[in-house]
Design a protein around this motif. Sequence first.
Motif, PDB file in Angstrom:
ATOM      1  N   GLY A 101     -72.467  33.613   7.718  1.00  0.00           N
ATOM      2  CA  GLY A 101     -71.909  32.279   7.900  1.00  0.00           C
ATOM      3  C   GLY A 101     -70.913  31.866   6.833  1.00  0.00           C
ATOM      4  N   LEU A 102     -70.560  32.786   5.949  1.00  0.00           N
ATOM      5  CA  LEU A 102     -69.624  32.482   4.871  1.00  0.00           C
ATOM      6  C   LEU A 102     -68.269  33.114   5.180  1.00  0.00           C
ATOM      7  CD1 LEU A 102     -72.073  33.284   1.941  1.00  0.00           C
ATOM      8  CD2 LEU A 102     -71.466  31.009   2.773  1.00  0.00           C
ATOM      9  N   LYS A 103     -67.237  32.599   4.545  1.00  0.00           N
ATOM     10  CA  LYS A 103     -65.905  33.140   4.721  1.00  0.00           C
ATOM     11  C   LYS A 103     -65.439  33.781   3.416  1.00  0.00           C
ATOM     12  CE  LYS A 103     -64.491  29.790   8.235  1.00  0.00           C
ATOM     13  NZ  LYS A 103     -63.515  28.732   8.615  1.00  0.00           N
ATOM     14  N   PRO A 104     -64.717  34.905   3.499  1.00  0.00           N
ATOM     15  CA  PRO A 104     -64.186  35.512   2.268  1.00  0.00           C
ATOM     16  C   PRO A 104     -63.412  34.484   1.450  1.00  0.00           C
ATOM     17  CG  PRO A 104     -63.851  36.973   4.139  1.00  0.00           C
ATOM     18  CD  PRO A 104     -64.356  35.684   4.702  1.00  0.00           C
ATOM     19  N   ASP A 105     -63.635  34.497   0.154  1.00  0.00           N
ATOM     20  CA  ASP A 105     -63.015  33.523  -0.743  1.00  0.00           C
ATOM     21  C   ASP A 105     -61.737  34.107  -1.323  1.00  0.00           C
ATOM     22  OD1 ASP A 105     -62.347  31.724  -2.772  1.00  0.00           O
ATOM     23  OD2 ASP A 105     -64.447  31.194  -3.131  1.00  0.00           O
ATOM     24  N   PRO A 106     -60.579  33.494  -1.040  1.00  0.00           N
ATOM     25  CA  PRO A 106     -59.315  34.075  -1.520  1.00  0.00           C
ATOM     26  C   PRO A 106     -59.190  34.103  -3.043  1.00  0.00           C
ATOM     27  CG  PRO A 106     -58.959  31.896  -0.565  1.00  0.00           C
ATOM     28  CD  PRO A 106     -60.371  32.290  -0.234  1.00  0.00           C
ATOM     29  N   LYS A 107     -60.029  33.352  -3.759  1.00  0.00           N
ATOM     30  CA  LYS A 107     -59.914  33.373  -5.219  1.00  0.00           C
ATOM     31  C   LYS A 107     -60.273  34.737  -5.797  1.00  0.00           C
ATOM     32  CE  LYS A 107     -64.562  31.748  -6.547  1.00  0.00           C
ATOM     33  NZ  LYS A 107     -65.337  30.641  -7.149  1.00  0.00           N
ATOM     34  N   GLY A 114     -59.137  37.516  -4.572  1.00  0.00           N
ATOM     35  CA  GLY A 114     -58.037  38.429  -4.305  1.00  0.00           C
ATOM     36  C   GLY A 114     -58.487  39.629  -3.495  1.00  0.00           C
ATOM     37  N   PRO A 115     -58.164  40.861  -3.948  1.00  0.00           N
ATOM     38  CA  PRO A 115     -58.539  42.056  -3.183  1.00  0.00           C
ATOM     39  C   PRO A 115     -60.047  42.297  -3.142  1.00  0.00           C
ATOM     40  CG  PRO A 115     -57.621  42.680  -5.305  1.00  0.00           C
ATOM     41  CD  PRO A 115     -57.401  41.200  -5.166  1.00  0.00           C
ATOM     42  N   TYR A 116     -60.815  41.532  -3.930  1.00  0.00           N
ATOM     43  CA  TYR A 116     -62.272  41.686  -3.924  1.00  0.00           C
ATOM     44  C   TYR A 116     -62.970  40.728  -2.959  1.00  0.00           C
ATOM     45  CZ  TYR A 116     -61.788  44.694  -7.978  1.00  0.00           C
ATOM     46  OH  TYR A 116     -61.449  45.727  -8.817  1.00  0.00           O
ATOM     47  N   ALA A 117     -62.209  39.947  -2.191  1.00  0.00           N
ATOM     48  CA  ALA A 117     -62.813  38.965  -1.289  1.00  0.00           C
ATOM     49  C   ALA A 117     -63.685  39.638  -0.228  1.00  0.00           C
ATOM     50  CB  ALA A 117     -61.723  38.118  -0.631  1.00  0.00           C
ATOM     51  N   ALA A 118     -63.203  40.754   0.338  1.00  0.00           N
ATOM     52  CA  ALA A 118     -63.983  41.441   1.366  1.00  0.00           C
ATOM     53  C   ALA A 118     -65.262  42.021   0.785  1.00  0.00           C
ATOM     54  CB  ALA A 118     -63.143  42.534   2.018  1.00  0.00           C
ATOM     55  N   MET A 119     -65.178  42.593  -0.436  1.00  0.00           N
ATOM     56  CA  MET A 119     -66.380  43.126  -1.088  1.00  0.00           C
ATOM     57  C   MET A 119     -67.410  42.032  -1.288  1.00  0.00           C
ATOM     58  SD  MET A 119     -66.877  44.731  -4.933  1.00  0.00           S
ATOM     59  CE  MET A 119     -66.792  43.102  -5.701  1.00  0.00           C
ATOM     60  N   ALA A 120     -66.983  40.876  -1.792  1.00  0.00           N
ATOM     61  CA  ALA A 120     -67.914  39.782  -2.032  1.00  0.00           C
ATOM     62  C   ALA A 120     -68.560  39.327  -0.736  1.00  0.00           C
ATOM     63  CB  ALA A 120     -67.191  38.619  -2.712  1.00  0.00           C
ATOM     64  N   ASP A 121     -67.791  39.314   0.345  1.00  0.00           N
ATOM     65  CA  ASP A 121     -68.331  38.908   1.637  1.00  0.00           C
ATOM     66  C   ASP A 121     -69.423  39.867   2.108  1.00  0.00           C
ATOM     67  OD1 ASP A 121     -68.246  37.274   4.110  1.00  0.00           O
ATOM     68  OD2 ASP A 121     -67.466  39.111   4.999  1.00  0.00           O
ATOM     69  N   VAL A 122     -69.171  41.164   1.972  1.00  0.00           N
ATOM     70  CA  VAL A 122     -70.166  42.159   2.396  1.00  0.00           C
ATOM     71  C   VAL A 122     -71.431  42.065   1.536  1.00  0.00           C
ATOM     72  CG1 VAL A 122     -70.639  44.641   2.508  1.00  0.00           C
ATOM     73  CG2 VAL A 122     -68.481  43.744   3.381  1.00  0.00           C
ATOM     74  N   TYR A 179     -93.326  39.617  -1.116  1.00  0.00           N
ATOM     75  CA  TYR A 179     -92.620  38.720  -2.032  1.00  0.00           C
ATOM     76  C   TYR A 179     -91.129  39.056  -1.960  1.00  0.00           C
ATOM     77  CZ  TYR A 179     -97.457  38.596  -3.580  1.00  0.00           C
ATOM     78  OH  TYR A 179     -98.831  38.493  -3.607  1.00  0.00           O
ATOM     79  N   HIS A 180     -90.303  38.047  -1.705  1.00  0.00           N
ATOM     80  CA  HIS A 180     -88.882  38.248  -1.462  1.00  0.00           C
ATOM     81  C   HIS A 180     -88.067  37.379  -2.415  1.00  0.00           C
ATOM     82  CE1 HIS A 180     -89.732  39.344   3.040  1.00  0.00           C
ATOM     83  NE2 HIS A 180     -90.828  39.484   2.319  1.00  0.00           N
ATOM     84  N   VAL A 181     -86.797  37.754  -2.595  1.00  0.00           N
ATOM     85  CA  VAL A 181     -85.894  36.868  -3.322  1.00  0.00           C
ATOM     86  C   VAL A 181     -85.237  35.913  -2.333  1.00  0.00           C
ATOM     87  CG1 VAL A 181     -85.442  38.645  -5.043  1.00  0.00           C
ATOM     88  CG2 VAL A 181     -83.804  38.296  -3.189  1.00  0.00           C
ATOM     89  N   VAL A 182     -84.887  34.739  -2.846  1.00  0.00           N
ATOM     90  CA  VAL A 182     -84.158  33.732  -2.079  1.00  0.00           C
ATOM     91  C   VAL A 182     -82.767  33.616  -2.683  1.00  0.00           C
ATOM     92  CG1 VAL A 182     -84.071  31.325  -1.357  1.00  0.00           C
ATOM     93  CG2 VAL A 182     -86.287  32.496  -1.548  1.00  0.00           C
ATOM     94  N   PHE A 183     -81.742  33.651  -1.846  1.00  0.00           N
ATOM     95  CA  PHE A 183     -80.366  33.638  -2.330  1.00  0.00           C
ATOM     96  C   PHE A 183     -79.881  32.221  -2.577  1.00  0.00           C
ATOM     97  CE2 PHE A 183     -80.731  37.775  -0.476  1.00  0.00           C
ATOM     98  CZ  PHE A 183     -79.921  38.578  -1.262  1.00  0.00           C
ATOM     99  N   ASP A 184     -79.120  32.080  -3.649  1.00  0.00           N
ATOM    100  CA  ASP A 184     -78.404  30.842  -3.890  1.00  0.00           C
ATOM    101  C   ASP A 184     -77.368  30.656  -2.773  1.00  0.00           C
ATOM    102  OD1 ASP A 184     -77.737  28.566  -5.324  1.00  0.00           O
ATOM    103  OD2 ASP A 184     -76.254  29.595  -6.548  1.00  0.00           O
ATOM    104  N   ASP A 185     -77.027  29.416  -2.490  1.00  0.00           N
ATOM    105  CA  ASP A 185     -76.109  29.127  -1.393  1.00  0.00           C
ATOM    106  C   ASP A 185     -74.663  29.309  -1.845  1.00  0.00           C
ATOM    107  OD1 ASP A 185     -75.140  28.396   1.055  1.00  0.00           O
ATOM    108  OD2 ASP A 185     -75.286  26.233   0.682  1.00  0.00           O
ATOM    109  N   CYS A 186     -74.294  30.565  -2.057  1.00  0.00           N
ATOM    110  CA  CYS A 186     -72.908  30.877  -2.428  1.00  0.00           C
ATOM    111  C   CYS A 186     -72.635  32.305  -2.000  1.00  0.00           C
ATOM    112  CB  CYS A 186     -72.678  30.695  -3.929  1.00  0.00           C
ATOM    113  SG  CYS A 186     -73.387  32.007  -4.937  1.00  0.00           S
ATOM    114  N   ILE A 187     -71.386  32.719  -2.088  1.00  0.00           N
ATOM    115  CA  ILE A 187     -71.009  34.036  -1.594  1.00  0.00           C
ATOM    116  C   ILE A 187     -71.434  35.139  -2.552  1.00  0.00           C
ATOM    117  CG2 ILE A 187     -68.687  34.175  -2.585  1.00  0.00           C
ATOM    118  CD1 ILE A 187     -67.808  35.237   0.232  1.00  0.00           C
TER     119      ILE A 187
END
Length: 462
Positions: free
Chosen positions: A297-303, A305-313, A360-368
Amino acid sequence: MGGKALNDLNPYLHGLYGPVKDEVTADDLPVIGEIPRALHGAYFRNGPNPAEPPKGMHHWFDGDGMIHGIWFENGRARYRNRYVQTQDLKANGASTMPGIFEPSRDAPGRKVHYRDTANTDVIVHNGKLLALWYISGQPIAVDIETLDTVGVENFGGKLPRNISAHSKTDPVTGELVFFDYALYEPKMWTGTVSAEGALTQFQEIDLPGPRLPHDMGMTENYVILHDLPVIFSDSAIRNRLWQIHVADQPTRFGVVPRKGGDAKWFEFPTCYVYHVINSWEEDEEVVMAACKMVPNGLKPDPKYGPYAAMADVLALRAQPFLWRMNMKTGEGREQQIDDALSEFPVINNDYAGRKARYSYHVVFDDCIEQRFSGLMKYDLQTGKSERHDFPQGVFGSEPAFASRIGASEEDDGWLVTFTADMDGNSEAHVIDARNFSAPPVAKVQLPCRVPAGFHGIWAQGV
């Protein structure tokens, strides 16, 4: 754009993820609260930590492996971190093996195509730690008391290929049950090593095509291999990814006898699974609990740069599911446990391969970015859950369950995890598994920051 300027945009080289420079040893650490006297053993966590500043495009997964360990005994704690001395790290920058944003290469005699960092998983087998890599590499034996690297573990020269991260140790037999896969071949392999380190079984499994699995299941009598609709792709690398989904293929799980034999395949709706919670046998069924990926549900963040797709995955979002596979009728059923998002699941490993009630699981912060803001305890019988939140601005690691010395019940013990904040401080938190939402019973202050990383394990009594 030069390497330094390029990597200024890489979120996984800074902040919580930035590498630490030094190998550190510290005894008798300061404690807020009280370490339980019945907590005796060690928590280890593996993760990427580049030994040298990357010169080109850098994926988080490329960092050199570093294991962080904390030992508890008699209400006291000691810490140390050490690099995993892989063949590529010891080459002191002379390794010709690429990172995963570069074209792959062959490594004669090693059966890997990328820099093998042993940075992903850490398990206990035959009195040693084994550092494992997610693209299936050479297992590296590490001293469980010092974290000094012993060397490549090939089980007396009998290991035919490699071992992937998320291979399992059977708590009853002491056996190592492993799997291996290849980026370019339509095959997978599985095998067993005895508690004493002897290879006792190994077999090849044919697949419809090359696959990119991440985990496996293990029960008392079976392994569960993952034929998932994701493959490695050179073209994806050119788009700053390194895998593609093949959406028109079903997800298949192959149940294979641990002593050897044909795989029995079960088809399910298309999905991807990174991490298995646990697997067990129940009447005529083999059951696997795991975290099923859902759209983030998140969109790649252009900030970035070329790492936006990696962060999204890397923005993992998953929900806990059960898959039931009837070995007599061939029927498969999928069942959702909860619709809350969680990942990096662990259990009391004394129950690995047997029916366990709690995970027991981790819960993710609401960010990319991949930040763990809390933990979740699941009752796998009822589906009920309880949450433990870290303090604001503090983020955790995959925990490990540590049994109370002399415990006779599954959740009689503690969760141990490393935490870090944005100011560069780290602690080890000890959380009562039976009073899960309460503050930690102890916060052990660490002498250095522990960067965000991957997987951990508890070793009882060391």
